[in-house]
Design an enzyme around this catalytic site. Structure first.
Site, PDB file in Angstrom:
ATOM      1  N   TYR A  53       0.856  -1.208   0.000  1.00  0.00           N
ATOM      2  CA  TYR A  53       0.000   0.000   0.000  1.00  0.00           C
ATOM      3  C   TYR A  53       0.874   1.234   0.000  1.00  0.00           C
ATOM      4  CZ  TYR A  53      -3.720  -3.179   1.701  1.00  0.00           C
ATOM      5  OH  TYR A  53      -4.615  -4.218   1.869  1.00  0.00           O
ATOM      6  N   LEU A 212     -17.299  -2.183   2.916  1.00  0.00           N
ATOM      7  CA  LEU A 212     -18.290  -1.224   2.396  1.00  0.00           C
ATOM      8  C   LEU A 212     -18.388  -1.309   0.878  1.00  0.00           C
ATOM      9  CD1 LEU A 212     -17.430   1.879   4.632  1.00  0.00           C
ATOM     10  CD2 LEU A 212     -19.411   0.363   4.821  1.00  0.00           C
ATOM     11  N   ALA A 213     -17.862  -2.398   0.293  1.00  0.00           N
ATOM     12  CA  ALA A 213     -17.852  -2.534  -1.171  1.00  0.00           C
ATOM     13  C   ALA A 213     -17.297  -1.248  -1.798  1.00  0.00           C
ATOM     14  CB  ALA A 213     -19.242  -2.876  -1.697  1.00  0.00           C
ATOM     15  N   GLY A 215     -17.083   1.661  -0.672  1.00  0.00           N
ATOM     16  CA  GLY A 215     -17.877   2.869  -0.411  1.00  0.00           C
ATOM     17  C   GLY A 215     -19.289   2.771  -0.958  1.00  0.00           C
ATOM     18  N   LEU A 217     -21.690   0.709  -0.315  1.00  0.00           N
ATOM     19  CA  LEU A 217     -22.725   0.425   0.683  1.00  0.00           C
ATOM     20  C   LEU A 217     -23.033   1.627   1.579  1.00  0.00           C
ATOM     21  CD1 LEU A 217     -21.701  -3.254   1.566  1.00  0.00           C
ATOM     22  CD2 LEU A 217     -23.603  -2.503   0.118  1.00  0.00           C
ATOM     23  N   GLY A 219     -24.176   4.153   0.233  1.00  0.00           N
ATOM     24  CA  GLY A 219     -25.355   4.666  -0.463  1.00  0.00           C
ATOM     25  C   GLY A 219     -25.086   5.909  -1.294  1.00  0.00           C
ATOM     26  N   LYS A 220     -23.794   6.307  -1.383  1.00  0.00           N
ATOM     27  CA  LYS A 220     -23.547   7.583  -2.074  1.00  0.00           C
ATOM     28  C   LYS A 220     -23.423   7.438  -3.588  1.00  0.00           C
ATOM     29  CE  LYS A 220     -18.547   7.702  -1.173  1.00  0.00           C
ATOM     30  NZ  LYS A 220     -17.520   8.437  -0.450  1.00  0.00           N
TER      31      LYS A 220
HETATM   32  N1  LIG Z   1      -6.214  -8.450   1.676  1.00  0.00           N
HETATM   33  C1  LIG Z   1      -6.516  -7.838   0.558  1.00  0.00           C
HETATM   34  O1  LIG Z   1      -6.218  -8.336  -0.553  1.00  0.00           O
HETATM   35  C2  LIG Z   1      -7.235  -6.525   0.613  1.00  0.00           C
HETATM   36  C3  LIG Z   1      -7.787  -5.974  -0.554  1.00  0.00           C
HETATM   37  C4  LIG Z   1      -8.460  -4.757  -0.437  1.00  0.00           C
HETATM   38  C5  LIG Z   1      -8.573  -4.124   0.789  1.00  0.00           C
HETATM   39  N2  LIG Z   1      -7.997  -4.681   1.907  1.00  0.00           N
HETATM   40  C6  LIG Z   1      -8.079  -4.030   3.241  1.00  0.00           C
HETATM   41  O2  LIG Z   1      -9.421  -3.685   3.515  1.00  0.00           O
HETATM   42  C7  LIG Z   1      -9.515  -2.294   3.771  1.00  0.00           C
HETATM   43  C8  LIG Z   1     -10.878  -1.823   3.356  1.00  0.00           C
HETATM   44  O3  LIG Z   1     -10.999  -1.790   1.950  1.00  0.00           O
HETATM   45  P1  LIG Z   1     -11.254  -0.449   1.204  1.00  0.00           P
HETATM   46  O4  LIG Z   1     -10.773   0.658   2.062  1.00  0.00           O
HETATM   47  O5  LIG Z   1     -10.646  -0.541  -0.134  1.00  0.00           O
HETATM   48  O6  LIG Z   1     -12.816  -0.450   1.008  1.00  0.00           O
HETATM   49  P2  LIG Z   1     -14.095  -0.213   1.907  1.00  0.00           P
HETATM   50  O7  LIG Z   1     -13.806  -0.258   3.355  1.00  0.00           O
HETATM   51  O8  LIG Z   1     -15.106  -1.115   1.347  1.00  0.00           O
HETATM   52  O9  LIG Z   1     -14.502   1.290   1.487  1.00  0.00           O
HETATM   53  C9  LIG Z   1     -13.973   2.350   2.211  1.00  0.00           C
HETATM   54  C10 LIG Z   1     -14.157   3.656   1.472  1.00  0.00           C
HETATM   55  O10 LIG Z   1     -15.543   4.023   1.450  1.00  0.00           O
HETATM   56  C11 LIG Z   1     -15.683   5.427   1.608  1.00  0.00           C
HETATM   57  N3  LIG Z   1     -16.423   5.651   2.871  1.00  0.00           N
HETATM   58  C12 LIG Z   1     -16.152   5.191   4.117  1.00  0.00           C
HETATM   59  N4  LIG Z   1     -17.059   5.595   5.017  1.00  0.00           N
HETATM   60  C13 LIG Z   1     -17.948   6.325   4.333  1.00  0.00           C
HETATM   61  C14 LIG Z   1     -19.117   7.023   4.708  1.00  0.00           C
HETATM   62  N5  LIG Z   1     -19.548   7.058   5.962  1.00  0.00           N
HETATM   63  N6  LIG Z   1     -19.822   7.678   3.741  1.00  0.00           N
HETATM   64  C15 LIG Z   1     -19.407   7.657   2.465  1.00  0.00           C
HETATM   65  N7  LIG Z   1     -18.292   7.026   2.048  1.00  0.00           N
HETATM   66  C16 LIG Z   1     -17.567   6.358   2.967  1.00  0.00           C
HETATM   67  C17 LIG Z   1     -14.267   5.982   1.664  1.00  0.00           C
HETATM   68  O11 LIG Z   1     -13.786   6.284   0.344  1.00  0.00           O
HETATM   69  P3  LIG Z   1     -13.970   7.672  -0.410  1.00  0.00           P
HETATM   70  O12 LIG Z   1     -14.015   8.770   0.605  1.00  0.00           O
HETATM   71  O13 LIG Z   1     -12.804   7.731  -1.334  1.00  0.00           O
HETATM   72  O14 LIG Z   1     -15.270   7.523  -1.141  1.00  0.00           O
HETATM   73  C18 LIG Z   1     -13.464   4.805   2.181  1.00  0.00           C
HETATM   74  O15 LIG Z   1     -12.093   4.889   1.889  1.00  0.00           O
HETATM   75  C19 LIG Z   1      -8.306  -1.692   3.056  1.00  0.00           C
HETATM   76  O16 LIG Z   1      -7.941  -0.426   3.561  1.00  0.00           O
HETATM   77  C20 LIG Z   1      -7.274  -2.750   3.332  1.00  0.00           C
HETATM   78  O17 LIG Z   1      -6.738  -2.585   4.632  1.00  0.00           O
HETATM   79  C21 LIG Z   1      -7.359  -5.875   1.826  1.00  0.00           C
END
Ligand SMILES: NC(=O)c1ccc[n+]([C@@H]2O[C@H](COP(=O)([O-])OP(=O)(O)OC[C@H]3O[C@@H](n4cnc5c(N)ncnc54)[C@H](OP(=O)(O)O)[C@@H]3O)[C@@H](O)[C@H]2O)c1
Length: 313
Positions: A53, A212-213, A215, A217, A219-220
């Site tokens: 990352y 949160l898929a 972001g 989920l 809903g934005k």
């Molecule tokens: N092991 C693996 O292969 C793997 C792969 C992927 C991820 N991961 C881990 O999982 C974590 C989570 O994945 P992710 O961060 O990609 O996706 P996520 O948790 O599904 O989505 C998070 C994103 O959603 C948006 N968000 C969060 N809260 C919100 C709210 N209240 N209202 C509106 N938007 C909101 C933000 O992005 P914006 O502000 O940009 O919209 C945030 O960065 C990663 O950080 C990583 O540590 C692991």
């Protein structure tokens, strides 16, 4: 807040993991520090990152997320307040799970994180070209040296987790204690059919990513127009279909009954699933973080869970 034990280990964590892939990508250093401070102030304690990352960002090389976390740990003095997970095998210059690579990668991660131990060291991806005995033997040395407390496996099939556990038992090597698969209200089938039964049968901990898929989920995003110029737009497009929109409607209904938000409900649904130790989610502002932290306090009813399950069936 009730802590949960990771598998059979002696590590206990709060049931919401902060996902560190935003550090050095969609959150700059100052924002990252404020999010991390707010996370700990909310009583939460588990942070997930990886050496790779955020190498996908133009101009980055990987290691940016660990470097920001390391600077924050040094500045805040909060190392003993957090459980830290990082991963090896996907950084372009440190690929795979050979013993040589693991030994070099862990030193790089420890240096960037400015700590002398990693609580959970994950194999970021399976590496079928390296014998399991070699990988697990390398982890054994790190555990004996006090550099790593427990090990985990991310993106492994259920069959490969079982194979690795059998090899560990046969050779007296450390066992994977924590899995990290993709799982959320939209992406359910692969985990529920393949990895979850193995986790339950072996009493493994599970932290799930893309909770949160990306972001969606929250809903934005409800149309392609909402994705324009968004960092995660390309990852979200696949959810814009009738099933995805039905899930958003159900989340809104449940959130309305609790005076909560869709993001909080989506995470609370994961926290309520018996096989899940904690969902991993990220945030790009302290405001968003509040909706993550609220999930550990929200108790969904049986009717709430049924409604969400039906919408995502
Ligand atoms: N092991 C693996 O292969 C793997 C792969 C992927 C991820 N991961 C881990 O999982 C974590 C989570 O994945 P992710 O961060 O990609 O996706 P996520 O948790 O599904 O989505 C998070 C994103 O959603 C948006 N968000 C969060 N809260 C919100 C709210 N209240 N209202 C509106 N938007 C909101 C933000 O992005 P914006 O502000 O940009 O919209 C945030 O960065 C990663 O950080 C990583 O540590 C692991």
């Amino acid at each position: 807040m009730q802590k949960r034990r990771i598998g059979r280990s002696d590590i206990q964590v709060t049931p919401l993991v902060f996902g560190g892939n935003v550090f050095g990508w969609t959150a700059d250093e100052a924002t990252s520090f404020s999010i991390l401070d707010a996370f700990v102030d909310a009583g939460l304690d588990f942070i997930d990152t990886a050496d790779v990352y955020s190498a996908w960002v133009p101009g980055n090389q990987g290691g940016e997320s660990e470097t920001i976390i390391g600077k924050w740990l040094k500045k805040s003095g909060k190392r003993d307040k957090v459980v830290l997970a990082t991963k090896v095998s996907k950084l372009p210059q440190r690929k795979g799970l050979s013993a040589t690579n693991i030994q070099a990668a862990v030193e790089d991660s420890l240096r960037r994180l400015q700590t002398d131990y990693i609580d959970v060291y994950f194999s970021h991806d399976d590496d079928t070209a390296t014998p399991l005995t070699e990988t697990l033997g390398a982890y054994q040395k790190l555990i004996e040296a006090g550099k790593v407390r427990i090990i985990g496996a991310s993106n492994y099939s259920g069959a490969r987790v079982e194979e690795a556990l059998a090899v560990s038992r046969q050779h007296g090597l450390p066992e994977y204690q924590l899995l990290q698969p993709e799982y959320n209200l939209y992406d359910r089938a692969p985990y529920e059919a393949d990895t979850e039964p193995v986790a339950l049968a072996n009493h493994l901990g599970v932290v799930v990513y893309y909770s949160l898929a990306s972001g969606f989920l929250s809903g934005k995003y409800r149309s392609k127009a909402d994705l324009a110029d968004k960092a995660r737009g390309s990852r979200v497009e696949k959810y814009l279909n009738p099933r995805g929109l039905a899930i958003l409607d159900a989340l809104e209904q449940v959130a309305g009954r609790h005076g909560s938000t869709s993001a909080t409900v989506a995470l609370a649904w994961l926290i309520a699933r018996p096989s899940v130790t904690a969902p991993i989610a990220s945030a790009t502002s302290v405001e968003q973080l509040k909706s993550l932290a609220a999930a550990v306090q929200l108790v969904l009813t049986g009717d709430d869970i049924r409604e969400l399950n039906e919408a995502s069936a």
